[in-house]
Scaffold this motif. Structure first.
Motif, PDB file in Angstrom:
ATOM      1  N   THR A   1      -1.499  -8.522  -1.550  1.00  0.00           N
ATOM      2  CA  THR A   1      -2.108  -9.754  -1.028  1.00  0.00           C
ATOM      3  C   THR A   1      -2.438  -9.573   0.456  1.00  0.00           C
ATOM      4  N   ASP A   2      -1.511  -8.962   1.203  1.00  0.00           N
ATOM      5  CA  ASP A   2      -1.756  -8.747   2.631  1.00  0.00           C
ATOM      6  C   ASP A   2      -2.843  -7.705   2.870  1.00  0.00           C
ATOM      7  N   ALA A   3      -2.953  -6.737   1.960  1.00  0.00           N
ATOM      8  CA  ALA A   3      -4.014  -5.727   2.108  1.00  0.00           C
ATOM      9  C   ALA A   3      -5.379  -6.409   2.005  1.00  0.00           C
TER      10      ALA A   3
ATOM     11  N   SER B   1       0.009   5.112 -10.374  1.00  0.00           N
ATOM     12  CA  SER B   1      -0.179   3.696 -10.031  1.00  0.00           C
ATOM     13  C   SER B   1      -0.905   3.544  -8.708  1.00  0.00           C
ATOM     14  N   ARG B   2      -0.713   4.489  -7.811  1.00  0.00           N
ATOM     15  CA  ARG B   2      -1.404   4.445  -6.509  1.00  0.00           C
ATOM     16  C   ARG B   2      -2.927   4.420  -6.729  1.00  0.00           C
ATOM     17  N   ALA B   3      -3.340   5.066  -7.827  1.00  0.00           N
ATOM     18  CA  ALA B   3      -4.777   5.099  -8.125  1.00  0.00           C
ATOM     19  C   ALA B   3      -5.187   3.945  -9.027  1.00  0.00           C
TER      20      ALA B   3
ATOM     21  N   PRO C   1     -11.263  -1.306  -3.511  1.00  0.00           N
ATOM     22  CA  PRO C   1     -10.261  -1.312  -4.594  1.00  0.00           C
ATOM     23  C   PRO C   1      -9.118  -2.318  -4.456  1.00  0.00           C
ATOM     24  N   VAL C   2      -8.932  -2.906  -3.253  1.00  0.00           N
ATOM     25  CA  VAL C   2      -7.746  -3.782  -3.120  1.00  0.00           C
ATOM     26  C   VAL C   2      -7.859  -5.076  -3.935  1.00  0.00           C
ATOM     27  N   GLU C   3      -9.087  -5.491  -4.191  1.00  0.00           N
ATOM     28  CA  GLU C   3      -9.280  -6.696  -5.028  1.00  0.00           C
ATOM     29  C   GLU C   3      -8.641  -6.461  -6.398  1.00  0.00           C
ATOM     30  N   LYS C   4      -8.914  -5.276  -6.987  1.00  0.00           N
ATOM     31  CA  LYS C   4      -8.338  -4.914  -8.291  1.00  0.00           C
ATOM     32  C   LYS C   4      -6.815  -4.740  -8.169  1.00  0.00           C
ATOM     33  N   MET C   5      -6.389  -4.129  -7.081  1.00  0.00           N
ATOM     34  CA  MET C   5      -4.943  -3.888  -6.918  1.00  0.00           C
ATOM     35  C   MET C   5      -4.150  -5.194  -6.882  1.00  0.00           C
TER      36      MET C   5
ATOM     37  N   GLN D   1       1.502   1.227  -2.209  1.00  0.00           N
ATOM     38  CA  GLN D   1       1.105   2.358  -1.359  1.00  0.00           C
ATOM     39  C   GLN D   1      -0.423   2.505  -1.339  1.00  0.00           C
ATOM     40  N   GLY D   2      -1.033   2.392  -2.511  1.00  0.00           N
ATOM     41  CA  GLY D   2      -2.493   2.516  -2.601  1.00  0.00           C
ATOM     42  C   GLY D   2      -3.184   1.434  -1.781  1.00  0.00           C
ATOM     43  N   ALA D   3      -2.690   0.193  -1.892  1.00  0.00           N
ATOM     44  CA  ALA D   3      -3.308  -0.928  -1.173  1.00  0.00           C
ATOM     45  C   ALA D   3      -3.092  -0.773   0.332  1.00  0.00           C
ATOM     46  N   PHE D   4      -1.908  -0.326   0.708  1.00  0.00           N
ATOM     47  CA  PHE D   4      -1.592  -0.117   2.127  1.00  0.00           C
ATOM     48  C   PHE D   4      -2.531   0.919   2.750  1.00  0.00           C
ATOM     49  N   GLU D   5      -2.742   2.015   2.042  1.00  0.00           N
ATOM     50  CA  GLU D   5      -3.620   3.076   2.567  1.00  0.00           C
ATOM     51  C   GLU D   5      -5.039   2.559   2.770  1.00  0.00           C
ATOM     52  N   GLU D   6      -5.510   1.755   1.821  1.00  0.00           N
ATOM     53  CA  GLU D   6      -6.859   1.189   1.947  1.00  0.00           C
ATOM     54  C   GLU D   6      -6.944   0.276   3.175  1.00  0.00           C
TER      55      GLU D   6
END
Ligand code: COS
Length: 385
Positions: A332-334, A77-79, A348-352, A254-259
């Motif tokens: 949303t915050d990312a 899911s992170r990806a 990628p955060v738009e997709k997330m 986690q994925g969005a946070f890292e970005e």
């Protein structure tokens, strides 16, 4: 944070992470754009023994539990939540057979599911039976040695792509939910076809379509457990699967946070990298707090399920609700931390953020989860008195 994972769990995590980074991240935007089922990735997951993690060894799986599966789901899911949804829906469709199937059914179906030869889908939802799962209208009427299925299932993940379908249908219409039964239907059975393929806001790398049963005859041996057990089978299946939805929330967050973190270090405004601004630091800190809290909760609930606890519905609902609500906040915050860049498809955060929304809806909306939790609290209070 050390979650005291076993060596095998660390191996599963590392393998899932590797697959996510090597095979999924490079193609996730394209899969999303083309709304394409990740067949090659699913094949690769199968070759890596990832499809049978939770299936007992005697049926060809790795014989691990919910925590192990949650760890794999989180990493995928992170990806990409679309890929992880295709992966996790396979377990959702398998649980009715694994938890309630006869020895013969388990021997017949589980080995090919564990190896990834056969994919699975779970068919409960209908046009007028979403949150109100007891309101299904699909029927299964016994006629000699066969059940005859009629009705349409809606919004079924892995629909069309799966080989095996676990379907909830009414064997006694007058009894409503108590008259529901669960069945195994194989792709290619006469009278079983696929209808409308949905176009979705997110999780576009997963397929969602209608299953149409038009005088579809299946052997009577394909009933799971016995007549009238279908609603309980569906509820127990969802109880077991919902921790995995929580794990999806943790992974996407986690994925969005890292970005967002990496962007904030590189983006300069007013002569400074934006991570030097306290407003941005606090947003990132809040994301980290929420993710760690959600991961701790999801792992604890998965361990509770693995302990063999009989009733896990309240705990699964708590994990699902908390982890998916924080996922919506974090994604949303990312986007907010990344500003205009976050809103662009280039990042990628738009997709997330689009993907995250489904987690508050599928496998029971978070409002239904709160009902489940509240009902359990009321029952517990009554018992104590
Ligand atoms: N485990 C075991 N039994 C359960 C159960 C569970 N988790 N949840 C309900 N039951 C039993 C109840 O005890 C009751 O048994 P009796 O008939 O013996 O009294 C029966 O099932 C009916 O339960 P209830 O009256 O609570 O059913 P409702 O129709 O009010 O609906 C909810 C209950 C809302 C919780 C259920 O419909 C639901 O989970 N909805 C969401 C469905 C969902 O997740 N959809 C997503 C699609 S699948 S991906």
């Amino acid at each position: 944070m050390d979650y005291f994972l076993t060596e095998e769990q660390i191996m599963i995590r590392d393998m899932a992470r590797q697959i996510a980074e090597d095979k999924i991240m490079p193609v996730r935007a394209e899969l999303d754009e083309k709304e394409e089922f990740p067949r090659e990735i699913m094949n690769f997951l199968a070759q890596s023994d990832m499809l049978g993690i939770y299936i007992p060894e005697e049926y060809g799986g790795l014989g691990k539990g919910s925590l192990d599966l949650c760890i794999a789901i989180e990493e995928l899911s992170r990806a990409c939540l679309g890929v992880s949804t295709s992966y996790a829906a396979n377990a959702l469709g398998t649980y009715p057979i694994m938890l309630f199937g006869s020895e013969e059914q388990k021997k017949r179906y589980l080995p090919d599911i564990a190896s990834g030869k056969n994919l699975v889908a779970f068919g409960l939802t209908e046009a007028n039976a979403g949150s109100d799962a007891g309101g299904i209208q699909t029927t299964a009427v016994l006629d000699g040695t066969e059940y005859v299925l009629n009705g349409t299932k809606q919004w079924i993940t892995n629909g069309e792509e799966a080989d095996i379908y676990t379907i909830i249908a009414l064997t006694d219409k007058a009894k409503g939910a108590r008259g529901a039964s669960a069945f195994i239907v194989e792709k290619g059975t006469k009278g079983f076809s696929f209808g409308k393929k949905e176009k979705k806001m997110g999780i576009r790398a997963s397929t969602t379509c209608e299953l149409i049963f038009d005088n579809c005859r299946i052997p009577k041996e394909n009933i799971i457990d016995r007549e009238g057990k279908g609603f309980i089978i569906a509820m127990k299946t969802l109880d077991k699967a919902r921790a995995g939805v929580g794990a999806q929330g943790v992974g996407v967050a986690q994925g969005a946070f890292e970005e967002a973190l990496s962007f904030a270090k590189q983006r300069y405004q007013f002569g400074h990298s934006i991570i030097s601004f306290q407003a941005v630091q606090h947003m990132l800190a809040d994301m980290a707090i929420q993710i760690e809290a959600a991961r701790s909760l999801v792992y604890s609930v998965a361990r509770f399920i693995d302990s063999g606890a009989k009733d896990v519905s309240k705990e699964s609902a708590i994990a699902k609700t908390f982890a998916t609500d924080i996922c919506m906040n974090v994604t949303t915050d990312a986007v907010q931390v990344m500003g205009g860049a976050g809103y662009m498809r280039e990042y990628p955060v738009e997709k997330m953020m689009r993907d995250a929304k489904i987690l508050q809806i599928y496998e029971g909306t978070n409002q239904i989860q709160r009902n489940v939790i509240a009902q359990a609290l009321i029952r517990e209070t009554v018992k104590k008195k």
